[in-house]
Design an enzyme around this catalytic site. Structure first.
Site, PDB file in Angstrom:
ATOM      1  N   ASN A   1       1.019  -1.040   0.078  1.00 44.64           N
ATOM      2  CA  ASN A   1      -0.009  -0.030  -0.004  1.00 44.64           C
ATOM      3  C   ASN A   1       1.039   1.329   0.113  1.00 44.64           C
ATOM      4  OD1 ASN A   1      -0.424   1.758   2.809  1.00 44.64           O
ATOM      5  ND2 ASN A   1       0.409  -0.157   3.265  1.00 44.64           N
TER       6      ASN A   1
ATOM      7  N   ASN B   1       3.659   5.832  15.879  1.00 45.62           N
ATOM      8  CA  ASN B   1       3.856   5.239  14.482  1.00 45.62           C
ATOM      9  C   ASN B   1       5.074   5.974  14.178  1.00 45.62           C
ATOM     10  OD1 ASN B   1       4.200   4.879  11.714  1.00 45.62           O
ATOM     11  ND2 ASN B   1       2.027   5.080  11.347  1.00 45.62           N
TER      12      ASN B   1
ATOM     13  N   SER C   1       7.031   4.271  12.102  1.00 43.28           N
ATOM     14  CA  SER C   1       7.538   3.328  11.143  1.00 43.28           C
ATOM     15  C   SER C   1       6.753   3.145   9.860  1.00 43.28           C
ATOM     16  CB  SER C   1       6.937   1.747  11.926  1.00 43.28           C
ATOM     17  OG  SER C   1       6.018   1.965  12.717  1.00 43.28           O
ATOM     18  N   CYS C   2       5.863   4.141   9.411  1.00 47.10           N
ATOM     19  CA  CYS C   2       5.491   4.102   8.264  1.00 47.10           C
ATOM     20  C   CYS C   2       6.470   4.272   7.126  1.00 47.10           C
ATOM     21  CB  CYS C   2       4.397   5.228   7.908  1.00 47.10           C
ATOM     22  SG  CYS C   2       3.714   5.243   6.332  1.00 47.10           S
TER      23      CYS C   2
ATOM     24  N   CYS D   1      18.887 -32.658   3.726  1.00 45.72           N
ATOM     25  CA  CYS D   1      18.687 -31.033   3.669  1.00 45.72           C
ATOM     26  C   CYS D   1      17.137 -30.401   4.022  1.00 45.72           C
ATOM     27  CB  CYS D   1      19.215 -30.455   2.318  1.00 45.72           C
ATOM     28  SG  CYS D   1      18.044 -31.136   1.126  1.00 45.72           S
TER      29      CYS D   1
ATOM     30  N   CYS E   1       6.833 -32.338  -0.637  1.00 49.58           N
ATOM     31  CA  CYS E   1       5.936 -33.303  -0.536  1.00 49.58           C
ATOM     32  C   CYS E   1       4.369 -32.853  -0.064  1.00 49.58           C
ATOM     33  CB  CYS E   1       6.424 -34.308   0.566  1.00 49.58           C
ATOM     34  SG  CYS E   1       5.322 -35.661   0.762  1.00 49.58           S
TER      35      CYS E   1
HETATM   36  C1  LIG Z   1      -3.850   0.455   3.459  1.00 48.33           C
HETATM   37  C2  LIG Z   1      -3.019   0.148   4.764  1.00 48.33           C
HETATM   38  C3  LIG Z   1      -2.766   1.211   5.524  1.00 48.33           C
HETATM   39  C4  LIG Z   1      -2.157   1.295   6.627  1.00 48.33           C
HETATM   40  N1  LIG Z   1      -2.233   2.555   7.565  1.00 48.33           N
HETATM   41  C5  LIG Z   1      -1.383   2.463   8.768  1.00 48.33           C
HETATM   42  C6  LIG Z   1      -1.337   3.439   9.643  1.00 48.33           C
HETATM   43  O1  LIG Z   1      -2.044   4.702   9.119  1.00 48.33           O
HETATM   44  N2  LIG Z   1      -0.883   3.602  10.784  1.00 48.33           N
HETATM   45  C7  LIG Z   1       0.208   2.396  10.821  1.00 48.33           C
HETATM   46  O2  LIG Z   1       0.773   2.382  12.110  1.00 48.33           O
HETATM   47  N3  LIG Z   1       0.126   1.281  10.183  1.00 48.33           N
HETATM   48  C8  LIG Z   1      -0.483   1.152   9.023  1.00 48.33           C
HETATM   49  N4  LIG Z   1      -0.419   0.126   8.216  1.00 48.33           N
HETATM   50  C9  LIG Z   1       0.299  -0.964   8.728  1.00 48.33           C
HETATM   51  C10 LIG Z   1      -0.509  -1.957   9.292  1.00 48.33           C
HETATM   52  O3  LIG Z   1      -1.250  -1.464  10.642  1.00 48.33           O
HETATM   53  C11 LIG Z   1       0.254  -3.430   9.753  1.00 48.33           C
HETATM   54  O4  LIG Z   1       1.270  -2.871  10.688  1.00 48.33           O
HETATM   55  C12 LIG Z   1       0.731  -3.935   8.509  1.00 48.33           C
HETATM   56  O5  LIG Z   1      -0.078  -3.808   7.515  1.00 48.33           O
HETATM   57  C13 LIG Z   1       1.007  -5.448   8.798  1.00 48.33           C
HETATM   58  O6  LIG Z   1       0.095  -6.176   9.431  1.00 48.33           O
HETATM   59  P1  LIG Z   1      -0.693  -7.116   8.304  1.00 48.33           P
HETATM   60  O7  LIG Z   1       0.081  -8.230   7.630  1.00 48.33           O
HETATM   61  O8  LIG Z   1      -1.695  -7.877   9.075  1.00 48.33           O
HETATM   62  O9  LIG Z   1      -1.541  -6.189   7.428  1.00 48.33           O
HETATM   63  C14 LIG Z   1      -1.341   0.279   7.081  1.00 48.33           C
HETATM   64  C15 LIG Z   1      -1.576  -1.147   6.554  1.00 48.33           C
HETATM   65  C16 LIG Z   1      -2.062  -0.880   5.058  1.00 48.33           C
HETATM   66  C17 LIG Z   1      -2.313  -2.144   4.292  1.00 48.33           C
END
Ligand SMILES: Cc1cc2nc3c(=O)[nH]c(=O)nc-3n(C[C@H](O)[C@H](O)[C@H](O)COP(=O)(O)O)c2cc1C
Length: 402
Positions: A73, A134, A136-137, A384, A391
């Protein structure tokens, strides 16, 4: 289901499942609906002082045939204003959701601590139960010195965590980015800044695929001119990122055994949930699975996790948390264990030859079909594990050579 209750940073969750900060928690209506269906809590879509805009489209998929494996995304944070959340939606959620539903406010600001103090204070006054930072985005935000630009810098993580703590007495959880070589020093900085809990992982920076007909990477954002089709790097999520999430969660759980961790990344059913619990997570956040299959998955996840616990004799979730960690040892120690070779069960083998082909070209040419069963030559087998991977019939086991 009492056995699914868990204490997390001093908050009692009726079950460990939260919707993570993402489209499923974009407004009060979504969150109240999820709360009524039985989710333990929700982390609201990240809120900043200034709301954002988003490209359209902004989601791309990774598939194997028709099956969805992962999603990418390029969406940013909440498009609603801070005031909409604090004055309207959060009070509405508090009023309409079951009393034991936990609401976590996700906030985002720039590296100056004051913004975090102010947002944490406003969210606390609005009645939430905890704050998630947050940092981490991986897309959009770093260009504005936010999101992963903070989360990749230990000093900044400590500073902003300290800033948020100044604005609230509630538990503060720092959501970490997998887009680092080593998460432990970043987690340590969060803990030094006063974090009460950690959450991992946010999305993995990626280019999910390219439409080869038009040479346009996914997701395709459309401009006014129909020929204007562009894209950018985004955040990868869903089942495909689970191995990355499990790695980071287990590494920070081992480094900080007393800090509660909220596991995120590809959780979609009781088994993936249990994997995260065993890797050291105490609560579990879900985004992609809720987007693909709907909020109703909470019913199966809770009842299936409960059935697993009954089957295995676990009476509390605490008994599962971190259960796999002692089994993660060094590569050096593993290489000294006594060797094993493959053995195929004639009862289960269907002589499909998948292991024969794989072993011939990707392994040690140790398997032949004899009398209708794949038969392993123990002299040639190197143990390995490739045959067991290909399988479909679960017919391979490993035995010691001596
Ligand atoms: C469309 C979309 C928007 C997201 N927006 C945010 C957000 O605003 N803040 C945030 O901390 N994480 C955001 N995330 C991350 C998710 O909270 C999550 O950390 C990430 O998708 C991994 O989890 P999942 O595999 O269950 O999707 C977003 C993810 C998606 C797919």
């Amino acid at each position: 289901m009492k056995q699914l209750e868990i204490d997390f940073a001093g908050i009692r969750f009726k079950n460990p499942f939260l919707l993570s900060s993402a489209p499923p928690t974009m407004d009060a209506r979504h969150i109240v609906r999820a709360a009524k269906l039985g989710w333990g809590g929700a982390v609201i879509k990240t809120v900043a002082e200034t709301p954002t805009v988003d490209p359209r489209t902004r989601l791309g998929a990774l598939r194997k045939g028709p099956d969805l494996i992962g999603m990418n995304n390029i969406e940013l944070i909440s498009r609603a204003s801070l005031e909409t959340w604090t004055d309207d939606w959060l009070p509405k959620i508090k009023k309409e959701a079951p009393e034991d539903f936990v609401i976590v406010a996700s906030i985002m600001s720039d590296p100056a601590p004051e913004g975090w103090t102010s947002l944490a204070k406003k969210m606390t006054n609005a009645g939430v139960d905890a704050i998630e930072l947050n940092v981490s985005c991986p897309h959009g935000s770093p260009e504005r010195h936010m999101g992963a630009a903070i989360g990749q810098n230990a000093d900044l993580v400590e500073t902003v965590t300290r800033g948020a703590k100044k604005g609230t007495n509630l538990p503060v959880m720092v959501k970490l980015t997998p887009n680092v070589t080593d998460m432990v020093p970043i987690a340590e900085a969060a803990v030094n800044g006063g974090a009460d809990a950690l959450a991992a992982i946010n999305t993995v920076e990626s280019l999910v695929g390219i439409d080869v007909e038009t040479a346009t990477p996914h997701p395709i954002a459309y401009g006014a001119d129909p020929k204007e089709q562009l894209s950018t790097y985004g955040g990868f999520c869903g089942p495909a990122i689970r191995p990355i999430g499990l790695r980071f969660v287990s590494q920070i759980a081992r480094a900080f055994p007393k800090i509660p961790i909220s596991g995120i990344g590809g959780i979609e059913d009781w088994r993936s949930a249990t994997e995260y619990l065993m890797a050291g997570a105490k609560t579990l956040q879900v985004c992609t699975a809720a987007m693909w299959y709907g909020f109703g998955i909470i019913k199966g996840m809770t009842s299936d996790l409960s059935s697993f616990m009954d089957r295995k004799g676990y009476s509390t979730l605490e008994e599962i948390v971190g259960k796999a960690l002692p089994k993660i040892i060094t590569w050096e120690a593993l290489s000294k264990l006594s060797p094993v070779v493959a053995e195929v069960s004639s009862d289960l083998c269907t002589a499909c030859k998948k292991c024969v082909v794989a072993c011939a070209d990707g392994g040690y040419v140790a398997i032949q079909i004899r009398d209708g069963t794949a038969t392993v030559n123990p002299e040639k087998c190197d143990g390995c594990g490739l045959c067991a991977i290909v399988c479909d019939d679960n017919a391979v086991q490993f035995v010691h050579t001596s």
